[in-house]
Design an enzyme around this catalytic site. Structure first.
Site, PDB file in Angstrom:
ATOM      1  N   GLU A 317       0.239   3.405   7.318  1.00  0.00           N
ATOM      2  CA  GLU A 317      -0.598   3.104   6.183  1.00  0.00           C
ATOM      3  C   GLU A 317      -0.131   1.378   5.544  1.00  0.00           C
ATOM      4  OE1 GLU A 317      -2.076   6.951   4.135  1.00  0.00           O
ATOM      5  OE2 GLU A 317       0.249   6.539   3.698  1.00  0.00           O
ATOM      6  N   VAL A 318      -0.059   0.796   6.278  1.00  0.00           N
ATOM      7  CA  VAL A 318       0.159  -0.660   6.119  1.00  0.00           C
ATOM      8  C   VAL A 318      -0.909  -1.514   5.737  1.00  0.00           C
ATOM      9  CG1 VAL A 318       1.712  -2.884   6.758  1.00  0.00           C
ATOM     10  CG2 VAL A 318       2.260  -0.627   7.669  1.00  0.00           C
TER      11      VAL A 318
END
EC number: 3.2.1.52
Length: 523
Positions: A317-318
């Site tokens: 989830e960057v």
């Protein structure tokens, strides 16, 4: 000596009519092979541990302590003062461990044999295991053979003689806890570890820090725990070592996780230069060499505490928008001829190299594989969470995989039923033997946004136990329909309650209240 005892027990089993069926047997998880008879035995009031013939010196007291814990939980808190019969009394547990080594890590031999003869003078139950950790599992199984008889106020062991041969299907059988979203006091973490041993889970995945808080002391960078919620909601490095040692003595590995480069806003509370800017605080600043010095310091400190073969570096989830909107990072990207996706790859691969330099093999969440799988270290373990089908792709690429698909094995999804946990198969659609071997196991995840010390156990149990049998028991022994194990799991859930674990009822969805007045088994 033990071989002669084993032969004697086998002959007794033949004479007394062992049965190969498992109907009505309430063991959880179900062992690889079980046979039993029809005789009732009783545990002596002086039930003791015998280790004659064992090669394991037990200098650490691991075996003795495990025996005392099992002996303590068998009465389920009752005070038993009944008189024992003149025959059929089990004097003790004879444990033979074949290896003198008690080093715990991934891939340790956890197999065991458990034999309980129906006759003898005196009668001893026998355990043979390659390692002390196999013996610990055998003791847990033995404890489930015993029940309290309140009519006679004794401990009864029914259906002797018993012969059980057992080993895990997967070497990695994990449970994640999250101490960033809510701080979990040390006694709670220890109680979770204790509860794991009852269903033979063997990896506590400690998701220590995240966006919300950084509760862990780091010697190399002491201001990091300024990101904790309060000054009392913190873990010292001595606390972390205590958890690791506590878990090890119970056969549970502790997997530490720092999730980088995203999920790390709390890091900047102590060291603001880790943020891209004061107004854009996540992910960590990829252009700043200090960022990687901090990661190196954390992993250096971890290597002295967390002795498990693996470390988890996250990578999920960057959101790279801060990198593309912050001027000095924009300049760095241009200078290095990178776009934001290239910078994401650069960060993950550099963090991997740092971890490897400290002796770790790296676990990353699946986004790293989805985005640049061919660039990952060949020793990478890809941790699936987004959905199904990932393990098939990961193993086809020659990498190892841990299965935790969120639709089935996320405990914080309270609409996920225990039936779904039980039926979730890590090897679905993976038919080649060489690929199957690359799935090292699975993990149920107890994310902490809406869970704290007040409700963690009833959110974990009994659904985690359903997954635990999937990970332990041979595929051919698993039920094709969860209805076939409902009664057995209900009894295990009641056993957890009796041992002080607040496991929720089976009826309904996760973490629901009892349906009404009635027996524990009916809920």
């Amino acid at each position: 000596m033990f071989a002669k005892m084993l032969l004697r027990v086998v002959l007794l089993g033949i004479c007394l009519g062992f049965c190969s069926r498992v109907e009505g047997i309430d063991l959880w998880p179900m062992p690889m092979s079980v046979s039993y008879g029809k005789h009732s035995l009783y545990l002596s009031k002086d039930f003791g541990l015998v280790t004659e013939g064992s090669k394991y010196p037990d200098g650490s007291g691991t075996l003795k302590d495990a025996f005392l814990r099992v002996k303590d939980v068998i009465p389920n808190g009752h005070v038993l003062d009944g008189s024992l019969p003149s025959s059929g009394v089990v004097a003790g547990l004879h444990v033979v461990v074949l290896s003198p080594n008690d080093t715990l890590n991934y891939g340790i031999d956890e197999s065991y044999k458990l034999l309980v003869p129906a006759t003898g003078s005196p009668i001893y139950a026998y355990i043979e295991a390659q390692t002390v950790y196999g013996a610990l599992h055998a003791m847990q199984t033995f404890s489930q053979l015993c029940s309290v008889n309140l009519d006679t106020r004794t401990i009864k062991l029914s259906l002797a003689p018993w012969s059980i041969t057992d080993q895990p299907r997967f070497s990695y059988r994990g449970l994640l806890i999250d101490t960033s979203r809510h701080f979990l006091p040390l006694p709670i973490i220890k109680s979770v570890i204790d509860s794991m041993t009852y269903s033979k889970l063997n990896v506590l995945h400690w998701h220590i820090v995240d966006t919300q808080s950084f509760p862990m002391e780091i010697y190399s960078y002491p201001k990091l725990w300024h990101g904790s919620y309060t000054s009392t909601e913190r873990y010292t490095m001595a606390d972390a070592l205590e958890i690791v040692k506590y878990a090890q003595r119970r056969g549970v590995n502790v997997l530490a996780e720092i999730d980088v480069p995203g999920h790390a806003l709390s890091w900047g509370k102590g060291y603001p230069s880790l943020w891209p800017s004061a107004n854009c605080q996540e992910p960590l600043d990829v252009s700043n060499e200090f960022t990687f010095k901090v990661i190196d310091g954390i992993l250096s400190d971890f290597s002295k505490i967390f002795e498990f073969r693996f470390v988890h570096l996250g990578g999920d989830e960057v959101d790279t928008s801060c990198w593309t909107t912050t001027p000095h990072i924009q300049d760095w990207l241009k200078k290095n001829k990178m776009n934001e996706s290239g910078a994401y790859e650069y960060f993950v691969l550099r963090a991997q190299k740092i971890a490897i330099s400290h002796g770790y093999e790296v676990i990353n969440w699946e986004e790293t594989f989805n985005n640049f799988g061919k660039k990952l270290s060949p020793s990478t373990i890809v941790h699936n969470w987004l959905g199904g089908g990932v393990a098939e792709k990961v193993t086809a690429a020659g990498l190892r995989c841990i299965v935790s698909n969120q639709d089935k094995w996320y405990l914080d999804h309270l609409d996920a039923t225990w039936q779904g946990f039980y039926m979730n198969e890590p090897l679905v659609n993976i038919t080649k033997t060489e690929q199957q071997k690359l799935v090292i196991g699975g993990e149920v995840c107890m994310w902490g946004e809406h869970i704290d010390a007040s409700d963690i156990h009833q959110t974990i149990w009994p659904r985690a136990a359903a997954a635990a049998e999937r990970l332990w028991t041979p595929l051919e022994k698993l039920a094709k329909d969860p209805k076939l194990v409902t009664s057995r799991l209900a009894r295990f859930r009641c056993l957890l309650n009796q041992r002080g674990v607040a496991a929720a009822p089976l009826a309904g969805l996760g973490r629901e209240v009892p349906i009404g007045p009635g027996s524990c088994i009916s809920q």
